[in-house]
Design an enzyme around this catalytic site. Structure first.
Site, mmCIF file in Angstrom:
data_model
loop_
_atom_site.group_PDB
_atom_site.id
_atom_site.type_symbol
_atom_site.label_atom_id
_atom_site.label_comp_id
_atom_site.label_asym_id
_atom_site.label_seq_id
_atom_site.Cartn_x
_atom_site.Cartn_y
_atom_site.Cartn_z
ATOM 1 N N TYR A 85 -5.455 5.497 7.595
ATOM 2 C CA TYR A 85 -6.863 5.090 7.605
ATOM 3 C C TYR A 85 -7.626 5.737 8.752
ATOM 4 C CZ TYR A 85 -4.540 1.727 4.618
ATOM 5 O OH TYR A 85 -3.756 1.145 3.664
ATOM 6 N N TYR A 100 -2.608 -2.343 -10.660
ATOM 7 C CA TYR A 100 -2.638 -2.142 -9.214
ATOM 8 C C TYR A 100 -1.929 -3.287 -8.474
ATOM 9 C CZ TYR A 100 -4.462 -1.642 -4.483
ATOM 10 O OH TYR A 100 -4.566 -1.532 -3.124
ATOM 11 N N SER A 137 0.793 -1.244 0.000
ATOM 12 C CA SER A 137 0.000 0.000 0.000
ATOM 13 C C SER A 137 0.814 1.276 0.000
ATOM 14 C CB SER A 137 -0.927 0.035 1.214
ATOM 15 O OG SER A 137 -1.929 -0.925 1.077
ATOM 16 N N VAL A 168 1.395 -4.049 3.846
ATOM 17 C CA VAL A 168 1.333 -5.348 4.521
ATOM 18 C C VAL A 168 2.600 -6.179 4.315
ATOM 19 C CG1 VAL A 168 -1.176 -5.578 4.634
ATOM 20 C CG2 VAL A 168 0.062 -6.371 2.601
ATOM 21 N N LYS A 179 0.578 3.435 -2.966
ATOM 22 C CA LYS A 179 -0.602 4.260 -3.263
ATOM 23 C C LYS A 179 -0.282 5.755 -3.254
ATOM 24 C CE LYS A 179 -3.856 1.000 -1.031
ATOM 25 N NZ LYS A 179 -4.605 0.762 0.235
#
Lengths: 605, 605
Positions: free
Chosen positions: A241, A189, A64, A259, A67
């Site tokens: 988040y 992605y 992630s 992760v 991103k």
């Protein structure tokens, strides 16, 4: 000697090395293979220095963390307005894999949740013969300063098991957030998340974001300057988040975790941090990674809003031309005029990055000094950058100064010179060196206050040369006869540093430059300029040392030469002449020392 | 001359002066009376300079802007942990008056929504004989630098119509967020919102938050330094309610608005902004206020993440003792030793705020220089602050240097001196002036390289005095006879600036200081120190000008005096002695000028 900063990172590593909490990601078999003992910490400074401890050079997948970066590329490809119309920038208050799309528009809340990140991939363009994933890979590689590669087996696993992400892709297609069927975008992605990085790569990516988007190791621009604040902004408000508010409140570092066990954190304008440790907490963040970031932030006071980190005013030093003169040695009448009226020339040395809040005190000082001066010289030697706001203010303050008859000059701006000219400062007001700028101001000042030409007509007769001003006609006749005349072409070396010093020179016409020769690092450095009527070379002549500098003719030069032999002969033959010459030499040295002391005092203020 | 910054604010004011959109708050009659034409813009810099345009000095009620500040007071009263247990710091994604309490705990999402602000009032303590509202009023007054007062009629209206807020209060009581029945807390909240401020007050409050919590006008601490980042943090993430993410992304200024028409915005570490214009948009924000903040942020690049704003490294200059020596003039053998071995003494001038990222390059430079030097002098003259992290690193680097035999000295730290000592640097390694520090290093160096005492035994016989080193015994006999001996007590003035210069002094025993006299601004400024064996006062003596500095005996001093009368008599009586003296004086001046030029070059590097 060991750096205490490295020692601190080692102690931090030792503090958490034995932690066994957390669980390696196992939603795909490839990730479950990660060794839970691996643990690395790396800090990269904005100027590219790396501190690293532990397993900072082994590969893992970026996940992630990618991103945040592909968001930067999407902004470059489509522009801010277009991207904002597809993806919001509000914290969602929900977990990473929530399908949080805004009611009505279907826009994902922000680019850090999966929905937003997939939508972001859709914004990246395939162009110039490169696919989306090729462009994303090249973009991230520039940020890291390393050629990154996709871990093919992780990618295949991700692709095979990414059912929820496929659902999200089709929802985005349904709302028109994606302009095409999601298959290729989803594969992009999955590949982007499977790029292999090291802990050190993450720190360098962070330093790149901290360094205005320029990779500090390679010196190459990786992220367009105008979008760096956007990338940092979404990391700050949405990077963690539903924990983002508390993260910024407590830790204060824009950050993103993956992760794979990596965490990237950035202290904008200052440094980048990479931490790697595969075991994750229930929210999917690296257990040791979070702890290390929290401790680093607290123990090094790295909080974004740390109130002690204040940009320094750009005004480094301020003095006038009675304190610091050009390197040119003036005839004594002119010198007296500069000593008397030199406060009409104000020099301000600037420093650091010029932005509104650093340049505003300079503007204020200029407004305050304006009534008292006719010339302002701004020296940019220590300026590292000048943004468009400071350049606009510079132009506006110049316009205001012009209205009241004050001349503004910029100098020593190096690479910034062209921006200064582009901002509207006339080329004739921009000088390469501070010395040329000062000389030009002195010329105008002397022309004004001395009401006409102030240089001696050339060739200067011996009785008008400073060294001989006390001599009578007998003295002059002897000197005239015994001092040979010598001519030098423009650029010719009159004295070479290191040579013996058996001669003292009196410039009869032309002018010469005393300078340190260029070495590998610096160009020729001007120490003094002597005009017709003045003498040079007396220091080594007097103390019989070797020449400490070069002297070069700046134009065709004619000199009288006082040889050591003649000078020594005077002891017996004409001791009174010798006394006059020594008195005058001592006077000249005394006057120059006085001025040097004033200059030192101004420079140390 | 007009400041272009003021001109910019005037053009911004003119740009929006005619805007008629928005509607003055009318939920209570008192607010509905506000004149919609009122419009003020004010920017206050971190050092207290104010730029203002329009209606910046008329009163209005602070309303929700107070929420950010009373949160700071609550943190000071209860500590971060306790306050966080009652009020969260997550953006709620909801409107200001939503009763958003977390399921289960009942904690309000953040202190910027009404529920959180009322809970915050409950955290403020009544103490030291002051009620909650008295303490909040005093706290805000310190931030503004003005004694603020409650607008009683607005307060009464707020209290009479605040039914929804009363409901919120009882809900908070129900969840145990409030420890007492809400009546008095709600009245405090209504009064706090009814405090009267001006647009200029808001800008100064902003500058106080930008200036580490110290009001830059009064110089008084208003917000505890440790909580400034918390206040800015909640303004950044929650200040604009459900628009916060986008506000930080686009505008990038922690901000808070109030229905009285005010907006407070802060650029941390840089400046505060106040805008006032009563007509509000549908979300309750000042229409012109929002526009002005957006334009200011964009046109002056004031974004929080502006990548051009980088803290400068704290290393201002670095040189060694061959380049910059102490003010003490050494005997020539000692001088030669310092010129030869002076690179063992490294001086680093520091600047700006010392925090991790500015001090880290200093640590790195120290680690790099350590193998090549025996002494390091850190000069703090241009340092504005030193946080605990930089002081800890200073101590640790000192410990490492000590291990390898390098002596670290700190000087000219002013107010920071006590923090340096508290951090563990021994008092004997901390000097008031750089000159004393350099002298102390030179002493140790000379003792080492000259293997024993290097000062002349006193009184120095005439033939050992530098000025007379070429003299024969006849010369010395004459001088001995004709130069009177004069004694001075410690602290006695030997030469006073401005006086006639008819004497040249040779120090036979003791030492003297040449200094500029103290004026209103600065203390006595040391220029030179002369030890026994050396002469002083020659510059004005030679060029017959007035004395330009004072000379004071640093201890009991014995001098020989060469009068002008004697000096002039030599022309006829002993011209060869005169030639020797003049040659020696010229030599000394030449040597000092050489050194001064080296120093200027180091200071300008």
């Amino acid at each position: 000697m060991k750096s205490p900063i490295l020692a601190f990172l080692q102690s931090l590593h030792a503090r958490y090395a034995a932690v066994s909490e957390g669980k390696v990601a196992d939603y795909i078999p490839e990730l479950a293979k990660a060794d839970p003992r691996l643990f690395g910490i790396c800090v990269a400074t904005r100027d590219g220095h790396i501190y690293e401890v532990g397993d900072t050079r082994c590969d893992f997948t970026i996940q992630s963390i990618s991103k945040a970066l592909s968001y930067g590329l999407a902004l470059e490809d489509r522009g801010e307005g277009h991207v904002l119309s597809r993806i919001g920038v509000e914290p969602s208050g929900e977990a990473f894999n929530a399908i949080s799309l805004r009611a009505g528009s279907g826009t994902p809340f922000n680019p850090m949740i999966n929905a937003g990140a997939i939508a972001t991939c859709g914004q990246v363009l395939a162009k110039d013969g490169e696919s989306r994933i090729q462009r994303i890979t090249r973009y991230l590689s520039k940020c890291a300063g390393e050629a990154l590669e996709v871990d093919e087996s992780v990618y295949r696993s991700e692709s095979q098991t990414g059912h929820r992400n496929r659902a999200i892709g089709w929802m985005l297609r349904n709302f028109g957030i994606l302009d095409e069927d999601p298959h290729e975008i989803l594969e992009t992605y999955f590949q982007q998340c499977s790029l292999k990085v090291t802990c050190a790569d993450l720190a360098v990516i962070g330093a790149t974001l901290a360094n205005q988007g320029v990779n500090p190791i390679t010196g190459e621009r990786a992220v367009a300057q105008e979008y760096v604040d956007n990338v940092l902004g979404v990391m700050a408000t949405c990077g963690m988040y539903d924990w983002s508010g508390e993260w910024i409140y407590r830790v204060g570092l824009p950050a993103k975790s993956g992760v794979g066990g990596g965490i990237l954190a950035v202290l904008p304008g200052q440094l980048g941090i990479g931490v790697f440790s595969p075991p994750l907490d229930s929210q999917g963040n690296s257990v040791r990674g979070i702890q290390v970031c929290m401790d680093l932030a607290r123990e090094l006071s790295l909080h974004l809003f740390n109130p002690s980190v204040v940009p320094q005013p750009a005004l480094r030093l301020s003095y006038n031309a009675t304190q610091v003169l050009s390197r040119r040695r003036l005839p004594s009448v002119a010198m007296q005029a500069v000593r008397r009226y030199g406060d009409r020339i104000r020099v301000m040395e600037l420093q650091g990055p010029l932005v509104f809040s650093t340049f505003e005190p300079v503007v204020r000082a200029l407004v305050k000094q304006a009534p008292y001066c006719r010339h302002v010289v701004l020296t940019f030697r220590h300026v590292v950058s000048a943004d468009s706001v400071s350049l606009r203010l510079l132009k506006e303050v110049r316009d205001q100064l012009t209205l009241i008859g004050v001349n503004l000059i910029c100098c020593q701006a190096g690479k910034i010179t062209r921006n200064i000219i582009a901002a509207g400062i006339a080329e004739e007001s921009v000088f390469d060196s501070e010395d040329e700028a000062l000389e030009s101001c002195e010329d105008i000042l002397l022309h004004e206050v001395m009401r006409g030409p102030w240089k001696e007509p050339q060739p200067v007769p011996l009785n008008r040369c400073t060294l001989f001003c006390d001599c009578d006609s007998d003295d002059l006749a002897l000197l005239y006869q015994q001092m040979p005349l010598r001519n030098f072409a423009e650029g010719e070396a009159i004295i070479t540093s290191g040579s013996h010093a058996d001669e003292l020179f009196i410039v009869v016409s032309g002018s010469v430059e005393v300078c340190l020769p260029a070495d590998g690092v610096k160009g020729r450095q001007r120490l003094d300029v002597f005009d017709a009527g003045m003498s040079f070379g007396e220091m080594a002549f007097l103390d019989k040392s070797h020449r400490s500098a070069d002297v070069v003719a700046l134009e065709p030069v004619e000199c009288r030469v006082l040889t050591r032999q003649l000078f020594e002969t005077l002891d017996d033959q004409r001791p009174w002449l010798k006394i006059k010459l020594l008195s005058q030499l001592a006077n000249q040295l005394s006057s120059r020392l006085r001025q040097a002391n004033i200059e030192i005092s101004a420079l140390r203020s």
